[in-house]
Design an enzyme around this catalytic site. Sequence first.
Site, short mmCIF file in Angstrom:
data_model
loop_
_atom_site.label_atom_id
_atom_site.label_comp_id
_atom_site.label_asym_id
_atom_site.label_seq_id
_atom_site.Cartn_x
_atom_site.Cartn_y
_atom_site.Cartn_z
N SER A 159 0.86 -1.18 0.00
CA SER A 159 0.00 0.00 0.00
C SER A 159 0.89 1.23 0.00
O SER A 159 2.07 1.14 0.40
CB SER A 159 -0.87 -0.01 1.26
OG SER A 159 -1.46 1.25 1.48
N TYR A 172 -2.26 -1.02 10.13
CA TYR A 172 -2.35 -1.31 8.70
C TYR A 172 -1.07 -0.84 7.99
O TYR A 172 -0.45 -1.59 7.23
CB TYR A 172 -3.58 -0.61 8.11
CG TYR A 172 -3.76 -0.82 6.63
CD1 TYR A 172 -4.39 -1.96 6.15
CD2 TYR A 172 -3.31 0.13 5.71
CE1 TYR A 172 -4.56 -2.17 4.78
CE2 TYR A 172 -3.47 -0.05 4.34
CZ TYR A 172 -4.10 -1.21 3.88
OH TYR A 172 -4.26 -1.40 2.53
P1 NDP Z 1 -11.80 -5.74 0.44
O1 NDP Z 1 -12.17 -5.35 1.83
O2 NDP Z 1 -12.78 -5.58 -0.65
O3 NDP Z 1 -11.25 -7.23 0.40
C1 NDP Z 1 -10.45 -7.73 1.42
C2 NDP Z 1 -10.46 -9.23 1.28
O4 NDP Z 1 -9.70 -9.80 2.35
C3 NDP Z 1 -11.87 -9.81 1.35
O5 NDP Z 1 -12.04 -10.81 0.39
C4 NDP Z 1 -11.90 -10.39 2.76
O6 NDP Z 1 -12.76 -11.50 2.89
C5 NDP Z 1 -10.46 -10.84 2.90
N1 NDP Z 1 -10.13 -11.06 4.29
C6 NDP Z 1 -10.15 -10.18 5.31
N2 NDP Z 1 -9.87 -10.81 6.45
C7 NDP Z 1 -9.66 -12.11 6.14
C8 NDP Z 1 -9.34 -13.26 6.90
N3 NDP Z 1 -9.23 -13.22 8.23
N4 NDP Z 1 -9.20 -14.43 6.26
C9 NDP Z 1 -9.35 -14.52 4.92
N5 NDP Z 1 -9.67 -13.47 4.16
C10 NDP Z 1 -9.82 -12.28 4.77
O7 NDP Z 1 -10.47 -4.90 0.16
P2 NDP Z 1 -9.60 -4.67 -1.16
O8 NDP Z 1 -10.04 -5.56 -2.25
O9 NDP Z 1 -9.55 -3.21 -1.32
O10 NDP Z 1 -8.16 -5.12 -0.60
C11 NDP Z 1 -7.34 -6.09 -1.22
C12 NDP Z 1 -5.91 -5.79 -0.84
O11 NDP Z 1 -5.50 -4.56 -1.42
C13 NDP Z 1 -5.67 -5.64 0.66
O12 NDP Z 1 -4.46 -6.27 1.01
C14 NDP Z 1 -5.55 -4.14 0.85
O13 NDP Z 1 -4.77 -3.82 1.97
C15 NDP Z 1 -4.90 -3.72 -0.45
N6 NDP Z 1 -5.06 -2.32 -0.82
C16 NDP Z 1 -6.29 -1.85 -1.21
C17 NDP Z 1 -6.42 -0.53 -1.61
C18 NDP Z 1 -7.75 0.04 -2.04
O14 NDP Z 1 -7.83 1.26 -2.29
N7 NDP Z 1 -8.80 -0.75 -2.17
C19 NDP Z 1 -5.26 0.39 -1.62
C20 NDP Z 1 -4.03 -0.21 -1.19
C21 NDP Z 1 -3.95 -1.52 -0.82
P3 NDP Z 1 -14.34 -11.27 3.18
O15 NDP Z 1 -14.90 -10.68 1.92
O16 NDP Z 1 -14.82 -12.64 3.45
O17 NDP Z 1 -14.41 -10.34 4.34
#
Ligand code: NDP
Length: 262
Positions: A159, A172
């Site tokens: 990130s 985070y």
């Molecule tokens: P979302 O919240 O849409 O997705 C996060 C995902 O992580 C979901 O599928 C969620 O599952 C899963 N997750 C969370 N906790 C667990 C767990 N305990 N076990 C298994 N799965 C888990 O976020 P994004 O798609 O935005 O994020 C994806 C990645 O990108 C992350 O690493 C985030 O830090 C990174 N990121 C995102 C940015 C953005 O602007 N969106 C910017 C910079 C980095 P469930 O749906 O079941 O909760």
Amino acid sequence: MTSTIEPRLYRAAPGELAGRLIAITGAGSGIGRAVALACATHGAEVVLLGRTVAKLERVYDEIVAAGGAEPVIAPLDLEKATAKEFDAIAAGIGTRYGRLDGLLHNAGLLGDLSPIEHYDVPLWTRVMHVNVTAAFALTQVMLPLLRAAPDASVLFTSSGVGRRGRAYWGAYAVSKFAIEGLVQVLADELSGTTSVRVNAINPGGTRTAMRRAAYPAEMPEAVPPPEAITAAYLCLLGPGGRGTTGATVDAQAPAAARGTVS
Ligand code: NDP
């Protein structure tokens, strides 16, 4: 070592990921879902890892409806999984495929946006566990399968706040700094002795549930949807990323150029 490719501008050819088995955590929603669909559309067989089975099943249906190879659903709660469960996932893939060509650590937990002085310690531990320790543990059990592939790619999700700290981003931000460090250490360990490459990707501000939670006042249209940022993922997970290891890559043009914060 970094090659001269520009991953965010990469155009994967149709079928470019054919013959590759790619596992993706957090594949049920947001960026993980979009990358799973894009990988399958380009010929990969995908392993959908996530904690909410209903979401994984929806992605499974979408992939099959789009003509992709039937995915594998592998339920895994990264916060609660025991060592045995990590081992079982690797053993299942090993028995069925004997190798793993790509591993995308995409799942992430935002935690709270609050000052370090007031950050809840148990929440800090949860964020560090899901974002760092679980990704490390999953990589560890998958390494024999990654080594068994001719050209494997491990991609960790970073990130903007994992490169330059920002007030109130707490656990985070610190977890993403740790991911950048893990990538450097592991890439260095594996380069020269294996063909496994290890890189970090920063998706940049992307229209997902996590983004909404972090920027509740932002117009959703201010940032692109996950489907628009998959080029760099396809590049790094596929043959386009050959020769790139230990790199930290942006999936989008720098936020300043887009007038947003990532
Ligand atoms: P979302 O919240 O849409 O997705 C996060 C995902 O992580 C979901 O599928 C969620 O599952 C899963 N997750 C969370 N906790 C667990 C767990 N305990 N076990 C298994 N799965 C888990 O976020 P994004 O798609 O935005 O994020 C994806 C990645 O990108 C992350 O690493 C985030 O830090 C990174 N990121 C995102 C940015 C953005 O602007 N969106 C910017 C910079 C980095 P469930 O749906 O079941 O909760």
